[in-house]
Every structure is written in C-alpha cells, then in structure tokens.
Write an enzyme that holds these catalytic residues in place. Structure first.
Site, PDB file in Angstrom:
ATOM      1  N   SER A 155      10.200  30.544  40.217  1.00 36.51           N
ATOM      2  CA  SER A 155       9.921  30.864  38.821  1.00 36.51           C
ATOM      3  C   SER A 155       8.768  31.842  38.713  1.00 36.51           C
ATOM      4  O   SER A 155       7.778  31.737  39.443  1.00 36.51           O
ATOM      5  CB  SER A 155       9.571  29.587  38.048  1.00 36.51           C
ATOM      6  OG  SER A 155       9.238  29.900  36.700  1.00 36.51           O
ATOM      7  N   HIS A 210      11.362  26.780  31.049  1.00 37.67           N
ATOM      8  CA  HIS A 210      10.210  25.906  30.876  1.00 37.67           C
ATOM      9  C   HIS A 210       9.427  26.444  29.688  1.00 37.67           C
ATOM     10  O   HIS A 210       8.810  27.504  29.757  1.00 37.67           O
ATOM     11  CB  HIS A 210       9.349  25.933  32.155  1.00 37.67           C
ATOM     12  CG  HIS A 210       8.118  25.084  32.089  1.00 37.67           C
ATOM     13  ND1 HIS A 210       8.095  23.799  32.555  1.00 37.67           N
ATOM     14  CD2 HIS A 210       6.865  25.359  31.651  1.00 37.67           C
ATOM     15  CE1 HIS A 210       6.873  23.290  32.398  1.00 37.67           C
ATOM     16  NE2 HIS A 210       6.102  24.232  31.853  1.00 37.67           N
ATOM     17  N   HIS A 242      19.062   9.563  -2.009  1.00 39.43           N
ATOM     18  CA  HIS A 242      19.431   9.466  -0.597  1.00 39.43           C
ATOM     19  C   HIS A 242      20.069   8.116  -0.322  1.00 39.43           C
ATOM     20  O   HIS A 242      21.098   8.025   0.345  1.00 39.43           O
ATOM     21  CB  HIS A 242      18.201   9.644   0.293  1.00 39.43           C
ATOM     22  CG  HIS A 242      17.756  11.062   0.434  1.00 39.43           C
ATOM     23  ND1 HIS A 242      17.405  11.625   1.640  1.00 39.43           N
ATOM     24  CD2 HIS A 242      17.594  12.046  -0.478  1.00 39.43           C
ATOM     25  CE1 HIS A 242      17.049  12.876   1.465  1.00 39.43           C
ATOM     26  NE2 HIS A 242      17.148  13.150   0.183  1.00 39.43           N
TER      27      HIS A 242
END
Length: 386
Positions: A138, A198, A295
């Site tokens: 990486s 990441h 709701h």
C-alpha cells in the site's frame, strides 16, 4: 457490485490499537480476535511484531489460534521488519510506504525510484522465503500523492507478479467519494491485482469513501469496531455493514453472522473504556427507536416505511417512544394494547392529548404514561357498565 466479491480486513487489533483509549492486553487481543472470527470477517490485521516484544509474542500467538479468518500483520517496507513478520507465521503481510510529498520530505526521505527499489527488494525477499504468504503493498497518504508517482510505483510492483493486493490509503481523511472512485478505477485499469481501501474519518467521509471504492472495483475494505483508530479513526464496521445491508441484505446475512454484531461492539467498547454512541449504526440504543407520531403510525402499518434495516436480522428490536409531546394516538394505542387495555378511538385521542399537555410541563417516563393508561382504564370499564 456483488457483495460476494469483497472482503473485510478488520483492523481493530492494529489500527484500533492506535485509538487514544486503546491498550489491549494479550488476553484482550485473543478475545477480540475470536469475536471477529465468529462474526465472520475474512481478515484480521494485527499490530506489527516489531512494535514491542509483547506485540511480537501476541502476533505469533494469534497466528496459531486456528481462526477461519486470515491473520495479517502490518509492517513498514523494511527488510528487517519482513524477517520478523515471517517468523511469526502469519497468513499475510501488509507492507506500506509513504508516497506523498509530505511523507517523502518529512518522513522517510526517499524518492519515488528509491521507493520502488526498496519495495522490490522486500517483496522479492518475502516471496522467495514464503511464496504462500499473502502480500499487500500500500502507498501511504495515497490521496495527497501525485497520480504519476502512484502509477510509477504500482505498475513497477505489479510487474513482479508477487503481490496479491494493492492498498490505497486515505491516511488523513481528505478524500471525497468521487476522488476515491476515480483513483480506484484508474488503478484497476493499470494493474491486475485486487485493491484494498483504507479510509480515515477525519472529515466524516469514511463510509461513503469505502462504498465508492467498492463501486469502482475495490475488493477489500479496512474497518475497525466502533471506527476507532488514529485520531478520528477509520471506516466503522457497523457503518459499512449498514451501508451494504441496504444493497443486498440476503447476501450480507449469508456472509456474516449479523446477530453477533452487538456483542462484538460491546466487547471492544468495554476494552477501550467507552460507551457505544446512542446513534451508532445498527447497534446504538437509538438506532431503531421511533418517536414522531407520524412515524409511529406508518411504522405500525409497515416497518419498512421508516426503516431501511430490519433490526430482527441483527437480533434486535424496534421501540416506539411515547413519553413526550411528539407522541401520536397510534403509538399510544399500540402501548395500551401491549398492556392489555382496550380503549375506543375517542378515548385514545383524549389520553394522547393528556400526555402531550403533561409532557409540555415536565419530563415524562414510560412508567408515568403506563400509569395514565391504567388509571384511565377502570374509568372506561365503569362507563361501559353504566
């Protein structure tokens, strides 16, 4: 995007250890690793064995637990670090090297060509010593690195044919979803390896960036429980699960043991001395609480009206808050029914108005509301008898 084609690299035992409140003991690491494995993550990343003598022992011990998940360790792209990592017996090694101008000038001091030479040396050594060891390379601070520099590094390493996966790291959390999508897509076009993302959460984009990476063709996403990590941490495991659940809940249920998500988070929260935020994804105490009257009415008719995630798939349940001024008659009627009390619509409306008026004057508990309902019921029975 098929969920079967991506894997979670769970790095609570590496990135998570960099959280300000984390100080895991050896036993903590074993407990967390087993819990992650039981949940079903494909990879568990642990702290570099070069970090400390205990880290080296723990790395070796975790590699020998016989977990279904592959145990990886995260090391600098140094030959000596690689030798130590190989000795621990881990399934894979995650190498990193900073490529931004910040890290090249103020960190390691290497040029791009020197980075390529060093990476080639270390990767070749690991592959020659242990061809079965899974390798990821990486770049660090990928999104503040120049694209030509990144491609020079990745393409040179790709030609070696020894790396299983390339990583892209939003090390300081500055990337946007569009930037992540474009860079993953570009890397996909220039190399033949899997791609890992990441993403740090300094600007609150970690989940969105991780999903954008998957849409662009990434195959692996790094997460931690509760999103803990350096500074503001990285992509939270539950947040990524929530995002993916809405895409294909059946496939996600097949991949992971979703009902274990809460106990896993409770374990890590206890270890780092923090409470699970009430509004945390899926497992927060408020995640499936419904308060507004409109709701509640819709939810009682069809829970999907205001829920994109079914709590029962996670071993959880929803609740309706009625001890407040926003409550509605449908929620009150539902509570009365739970208590075995039968009121007609006019009585429910009157009780609802009583609760609203009282809530305007003082905080109410559920017990207070229940008492109002129960105290009204004998009056109704008396009225009906008359």
């Amino acid at each position: 995007m098929s969920l079967s084609q991506f894997s979670i690299i769970e790095t609570t035992l590496r990135e998570g250890e960099q959280f300000c409140g984390a100080n895991f003991s050896s036993q903590d690491r074993v407990e967390i690793a087993r819990a992650l494995d039981q949940f079903g993550v494909e990879y568990i990343e642990v702290t570099s064995p070069c970090a400390s003598p205990q880290s080296r022992q723990d790395c070796q011990h975790l590699a020998q637990l016989g977990l279904y998940a592959k145990v990886m360790t995260h090391i600098r792209c140094h030959l000596e670090d690689a030798k130590v990592a190989l000795d621990t017996g881990v399934n894979g090694i995650n190498l990193f090297f900073g490529t931004s101008s910040f890290l090249r000038q103020f960190g390691h001091g290497k040029s791009i060509s020197q980075i390529v030479d060093r990476a080639t040396e270390v990767i070749t050594f690991i592959h020659d010593q242990s061809p079965e060891t899974e390798l990821r390379f990486s770049t660090e601070d990928s999104f503040r690195s120049l694209l030509p520099d990144l491609l020079q590094v990745y393409c040179a390493i790709d030609k070696l044919g020894m790396v299983n996966r390339f990583g892209l790291a939003d090390t300081v959390g500055v990337a946007t979803p569009n930037q992540v999508f474009n860079l993953v897509q570009t890397l996909r076009q220039h190399t033949n390896t899997d791609i890992e993302f990441h993403g740090h959460n300094d600007t609150g984009c970690a989940i969105a960036n991780s999903y954008a990476a998957l849409e662009a063709g990434a195959t692996h996403i790094d997460t931690t429980v509760l999103g803990i990590g350096e500074r503001n941490g990285i992509t939270p495991l539950a947040g990524l699960i929530a995002r993916l659940y809405t895409i294909n809940p059946e496939q996600l249920q097949w991949k992971y043991r979703l009902p274990q998500l809460l106990s896993l988070h409770q374990l890590v929260a206890d270890k780092v001395g923090m409470a699970i935020p009430a509004n945390h994804y899926i497992i927060g105490s408020a995640a499936f609480n419904h308060k507004a009257g409109v709701h509640a009415k819709a939810m009682l008719n069809n829970p999907q009206t205001y829920e994109a995630i079914d709590p029962s798939d996670f071993g959880l349940s929803r609740s309706f808050l009625i001890n407040h001024k926003l409550t509605g008659r449908h929620a009150i009627a539902n509570r009365a029914s739970q208590l075995g009390l039968d009121f007609d619509p006019f009585q429910i409306q009157a009780i609802t108005q009583t609760i609203k008026a009282l809530a305007d004057q003082q905080p109410l508990t559920l017990e207070t509301v229940d008492e109002i309902l129960r105290s009204t019921f004998p009056m109704q029975q008396s009225h009906n008898s008359a």
